[in-house]
Write a protein that holds these residues in place. Structure first.
Motif, PDB file in Angstrom:
ATOM      1  N   ARG A 146       0.761  -1.256  -0.078  1.00 14.90           N
ATOM      2  CA  ARG A 146       0.035  -0.029   0.079  1.00 14.90           C
ATOM      3  C   ARG A 146       0.911   1.224   0.079  1.00 14.90           C
ATOM      4  O   ARG A 146       1.656   1.577   0.841  1.00 14.90           O
ATOM      5  CB  ARG A 146      -0.833  -0.170   1.394  1.00 14.90           C
ATOM      6  N   ARG A 147       0.777   2.030  -1.015  1.00 14.08           N
ATOM      7  CA  ARG A 147       1.509   3.180  -1.096  1.00 14.08           C
ATOM      8  C   ARG A 147       0.513   4.414  -1.195  1.00 14.08           C
ATOM      9  O   ARG A 147      -0.428   4.382  -2.080  1.00 14.08           O
ATOM     10  CB  ARG A 147       2.347   3.220  -2.458  1.00 14.08           C
ATOM     11  N   GLN A 148       0.873   5.548  -0.531  1.00 13.99           N
ATOM     12  CA  GLN A 148       0.002   6.635  -0.429  1.00 13.99           C
ATOM     13  C   GLN A 148       1.005   7.867  -1.107  1.00 13.99           C
ATOM     14  O   GLN A 148       1.906   7.948  -0.841  1.00 13.99           O
ATOM     15  CB  GLN A 148      -0.448   7.113   1.057  1.00 13.99           C
ATOM     16  N   GLY A 149       0.120   8.828  -1.961  1.00 13.35           N
ATOM     17  CA  GLY A 149       0.893   9.644  -2.538  1.00 13.35           C
ATOM     18  C   GLY A 149       0.345  11.030  -1.985  1.00 13.35           C
ATOM     19  O   GLY A 149      -0.227  11.179  -0.990  1.00 13.35           O
ATOM     20  N   ALA A 150       0.430  11.900  -2.785  1.00 14.68           N
ATOM     21  CA  ALA A 150      -0.033  13.498  -2.613  1.00 14.68           C
ATOM     22  C   ALA A 150      -1.643  13.550  -2.626  1.00 14.68           C
ATOM     23  O   ALA A 150      -2.309  12.382  -2.937  1.00 14.68           O
ATOM     24  CB  ALA A 150       0.392  14.351  -3.840  1.00 14.68           C
ATOM     25  N   ILE A 151      -2.070  14.499  -2.172  1.00 12.91           N
ATOM     26  CA  ILE A 151      -3.515  14.669  -2.069  1.00 12.91           C
ATOM     27  C   ILE A 151      -4.115  14.589  -3.301  1.00 12.91           C
ATOM     28  O   ILE A 151      -3.506  14.957  -4.282  1.00 12.91           O
ATOM     29  CB  ILE A 151      -3.953  15.885  -1.500  1.00 12.91           C
ATOM     30  N   THR A 152      -5.455  14.010  -3.557  1.00  8.52           N
ATOM     31  CA  THR A 152      -6.131  13.550  -4.923  1.00  8.52           C
ATOM     32  C   THR A 152      -6.576  14.947  -5.518  1.00  8.52           C
ATOM     33  O   THR A 152      -6.536  15.022  -6.805  1.00  8.52           O
ATOM     34  CB  THR A 152      -7.284  12.963  -4.665  1.00  8.52           C
ATOM     35  N   LYS A 153      -6.881  16.126  -4.694  1.00  8.08           N
ATOM     36  CA  LYS A 153      -7.455  17.312  -5.465  1.00  8.08           C
ATOM     37  C   LYS A 153      -8.584  17.086  -6.402  1.00  8.08           C
ATOM     38  O   LYS A 153      -8.765  17.674  -7.219  1.00  8.08           O
ATOM     39  CB  LYS A 153      -6.305  18.092  -6.321  1.00  8.08           C
ATOM     40  N   ALA A 154      -9.309  16.148  -6.130  1.00 12.66           N
ATOM     41  CA  ALA A 154     -10.459  15.672  -6.871  1.00 12.66           C
ATOM     42  C   ALA A 154     -11.585  16.294  -6.589  1.00 12.66           C
ATOM     43  O   ALA A 154     -12.549  16.218  -7.267  1.00 12.66           O
ATOM     44  CB  ALA A 154     -10.862  14.262  -6.968  1.00 12.66           C
ATOM     45  N   GLY A 155     -11.697  17.067  -5.486  1.00 17.08           N
ATOM     46  CA  GLY A 155     -12.820  17.706  -5.122  1.00 17.08           C
ATOM     47  C   GLY A 155     -13.243  18.971  -5.442  1.00 17.08           C
ATOM     48  O   GLY A 155     -12.474  19.740  -6.062  1.00 17.08           O
ATOM     49  N   ASN A 156     -13.669  19.594  -4.634  1.00 17.72           N
ATOM     50  CA  ASN A 156     -14.030  21.330  -4.820  1.00 17.72           C
ATOM     51  C   ASN A 156     -13.004  22.157  -4.571  1.00 17.72           C
ATOM     52  O   ASN A 156     -12.293  22.398  -3.379  1.00 17.72           O
ATOM     53  CB  ASN A 156     -15.182  21.566  -4.021  1.00 17.72           C
ATOM     54  N   SER A 157     -12.279  22.619  -5.639  1.00 18.57           N
ATOM     55  CA  SER A 157     -11.076  23.522  -5.667  1.00 18.57           C
ATOM     56  C   SER A 157     -11.181  24.766  -5.106  1.00 18.57           C
ATOM     57  O   SER A 157     -10.358  25.330  -4.574  1.00 18.57           O
ATOM     58  CB  SER A 157     -10.462  23.506  -6.943  1.00 18.57           C
TER      59      SER A 157
END
Length: 109
Positions: free
Chosen positions: A50-61
């Motif tokens: 399991r690798r976690q990366g940067a924030i997704t920035k997929a939501g309300n900008s």
């Protein structure tokens, strides 16, 4: 909106924009609002790795940008000035208490 005003770093315009963009705050929990705004880490999983990366920035900008700017304004030393005290005076007691409890120590009501 008066409840948001009690928080350091949140101005009138920011509180209004957050209230308009979020709408019904009761539909979110502490964990789900981060996902709505794209503030959760990306994840690449396969089997047991399991690798976690940067924030997704997929939501309300727009809301994400408002919260980041508010965090930068929250950074300086905690002092209850005239403006913040006036906002506290207009807000319900529960909002004032919660805003003060969340703030770093060094200031007072």
């Amino acid at each position: 909106m008066h409840k948001l005003w009690c928080l350091r770093g949140i101005s009138t315009l920011t509180a209004f924009a957050l209230a308009v963009e979020i709408g019904n705050w009761e539909r979110f929990t502490g964990a789900s609002i981060g996902a709505y705004l794209g503030l959760v880490p990306s994840e690449h999983s396969s089997g047991h790795s399991r690798r976690q990366g940067a924030i997704t920035k997929a939501g309300n900008s727009h809301v994400r940008r408002l919260l980041v700017e508010a965090a930068w304004h929250h950074k300086p030393r905690y002092v209850v000035g005239k403006v913040l005290q006036a906002r506290w005076d207009q807000a319900p007691q529960t909002a004032r208490t919660r805003a003060h409890d969340r703030a770093p120590r060094g200031g007072g009501l």
